[in-house]
Design a protein around this motif. Structure first.
Motif, short mmCIF file in Angstrom:
data_model
loop_
_atom_site.label_atom_id
_atom_site.label_comp_id
_atom_site.label_asym_id
_atom_site.label_seq_id
_atom_site.Cartn_x
_atom_site.Cartn_y
_atom_site.Cartn_z
N HIS A 37 19.65 20.38 4.71
CA HIS A 37 20.09 19.37 5.43
C HIS A 37 20.48 17.77 4.85
O HIS A 37 21.44 17.17 5.18
N GLN A 38 19.77 17.60 3.78
CA GLN A 38 19.96 16.59 2.78
C GLN A 38 21.43 16.63 2.06
O GLN A 38 22.20 15.53 2.08
N ARG A 39 21.66 18.01 1.79
CA ARG A 39 23.01 18.11 1.26
C ARG A 39 24.15 18.28 2.06
O ARG A 39 25.21 18.31 1.76
N GLY A 40 23.79 18.26 3.53
CA GLY A 40 24.83 18.37 4.42
C GLY A 40 25.38 19.81 4.49
O GLY A 40 26.57 20.18 4.92
N GLN A 41 24.54 20.60 4.01
CA GLN A 41 25.12 22.32 4.22
C GLN A 41 24.05 22.93 4.71
O GLN A 41 22.89 22.54 4.63
N GLU A 42 24.36 24.30 5.24
CA GLU A 42 23.42 25.06 5.70
C GLU A 42 22.39 25.65 4.56
O GLU A 42 23.14 25.69 3.49
N THR A 43 21.12 25.93 4.74
CA THR A 43 20.61 26.32 3.72
C THR A 43 20.88 27.86 3.33
O THR A 43 20.65 28.21 2.35
N ALA A 44 21.51 28.35 4.20
CA ALA A 44 22.07 29.82 3.74
C ALA A 44 22.88 29.68 2.44
O ALA A 44 23.26 30.73 1.97
N SER A 45 23.76 28.87 2.27
CA SER A 45 24.56 28.49 1.31
C SER A 45 24.17 27.88 0.08
O SER A 45 24.59 27.04 -0.39
N LEU A 46 23.03 28.52 -0.36
CA LEU A 46 22.10 28.01 -1.54
C LEU A 46 23.05 28.20 -2.83
O LEU A 46 23.48 29.13 -3.16
N GLN A 47 22.94 27.13 -3.65
CA GLN A 47 23.79 26.97 -4.74
C GLN A 47 22.84 26.44 -5.84
O GLN A 47 22.14 25.62 -5.47
N GLN A 48 23.33 26.62 -7.20
CA GLN A 48 22.55 26.02 -8.07
C GLN A 48 22.77 24.45 -7.95
O GLN A 48 24.06 24.09 -7.70
N PRO A 49 21.71 23.56 -8.46
CA PRO A 49 22.03 22.20 -8.38
C PRO A 49 23.32 21.77 -9.29
O PRO A 49 23.37 22.27 -10.37
N SER A 50 24.01 20.84 -8.94
CA SER A 50 25.12 20.45 -10.02
C SER A 50 24.85 19.74 -11.29
O SER A 50 25.78 19.71 -12.16
N HIS A 51 23.41 19.32 -11.38
CA HIS A 51 23.13 18.77 -12.67
C HIS A 51 23.17 19.86 -13.63
O HIS A 51 22.60 19.66 -14.73
N LEU A 52 23.03 21.10 -13.22
CA LEU A 52 23.02 22.17 -14.28
C LEU A 52 24.32 22.90 -14.76
O LEU A 52 24.51 23.75 -15.49
N GLY A 53 25.39 21.78 -14.29
CA GLY A 53 26.82 22.11 -14.73
C GLY A 53 26.99 21.93 -16.31
O GLY A 53 26.16 21.43 -17.01
N PRO A 54 28.26 21.70 -16.50
CA PRO A 54 28.71 21.23 -17.67
C PRO A 54 28.23 19.74 -18.06
O PRO A 54 28.00 18.96 -17.05
N ALA A 55 27.62 19.34 -19.25
CA ALA A 55 27.26 18.38 -19.70
C ALA A 55 28.36 17.10 -19.89
O ALA A 55 28.07 16.10 -19.81
N TYR A 56 29.60 17.69 -19.85
CA TYR A 56 30.58 16.93 -20.07
C TYR A 56 31.84 17.18 -19.08
O TYR A 56 31.95 18.40 -18.89
N PRO A 57 32.54 16.36 -18.54
CA PRO A 57 33.66 16.50 -17.61
C PRO A 57 34.74 17.73 -18.29
O PRO A 57 34.80 17.82 -19.46
N THR A 58 34.98 18.46 -17.38
CA THR A 58 35.74 19.45 -17.77
C THR A 58 37.10 19.67 -16.86
O THR A 58 37.24 19.01 -15.64
N ARG A 59 38.13 20.11 -17.27
CA ARG A 59 39.34 20.24 -16.31
C ARG A 59 39.99 21.47 -17.12
O ARG A 59 40.24 21.73 -18.31
N PRO A 60 40.72 22.29 -16.25
CA PRO A 60 41.58 23.43 -16.43
C PRO A 60 42.82 23.15 -17.38
O PRO A 60 43.34 22.11 -17.18
N GLN A 61 43.05 23.86 -18.08
CA GLN A 61 44.10 23.72 -19.15
C GLN A 61 44.89 25.11 -19.09
O GLN A 61 44.48 26.19 -19.14
N PRO A 62 46.10 25.05 -19.17
CA PRO A 62 47.09 26.25 -19.27
C PRO A 62 46.79 26.76 -20.84
O PRO A 62 46.69 26.36 -21.71
N PRO A 63 46.96 28.11 -20.90
CA PRO A 63 46.69 28.85 -22.03
C PRO A 63 47.66 28.33 -23.44
O PRO A 63 47.17 28.43 -24.53
N GLU A 64 48.79 28.17 -22.99
CA GLU A 64 49.78 27.59 -24.01
C GLU A 64 49.22 26.24 -24.71
O GLU A 64 49.53 26.01 -25.74
#
Length: 92
Positions: A37-64
């Motif tokens: 309820h605090q996250r504004g999502q149903e508890t059925a959609s449990l996900q890992q907290p975002s603080h366990l994501g990448p330590a630095y910002p990332t952005r997709p890049q084309p392979p070339e």
């Protein structure tokens, strides 16, 4: 330290786990609470907290875009030959 995510329901002052956990009896655990309820999502959609994501910002890049990195760092060689050159007194 092992991290395991388990859903629980808070009822009458206690947390009731929704699935079994594989812990020896008497094991002390650290509990991080995150209400659906605090996250504004149903508890059925449990996900890992975002603080366990990448330590630095990332952005997709084309392979070339990797082409400009080729040759930046020398990779390869022969570890045995390198070790012999460093540590064998009779190495030529």
């Amino acid at each position: 330290m092992q991290h395991t995510w388990v859903k629980a329901i808070y009822r009458h002052g206690t947390l009731q786990l929704q699935e079994p956990v594989d812990l020896p009896e008497g094991t002390e655990v650290l509990v991080e609470l995150q209400s659906g309820h605090q996250r504004g999502q149903e508890t059925a959609s449990l996900q890992q907290p975002s603080h366990l994501g990448p330590a630095y910002p990332t952005r997709p890049q084309p392979p070339e875009s990797l082409e400009r990195l080729v040759g930046l760092i020398a990779v390869g060689g022969d570890a045995l030959v390198d070790a012999e050159a460093l540590y064998d007194a009779d190495w030529h």
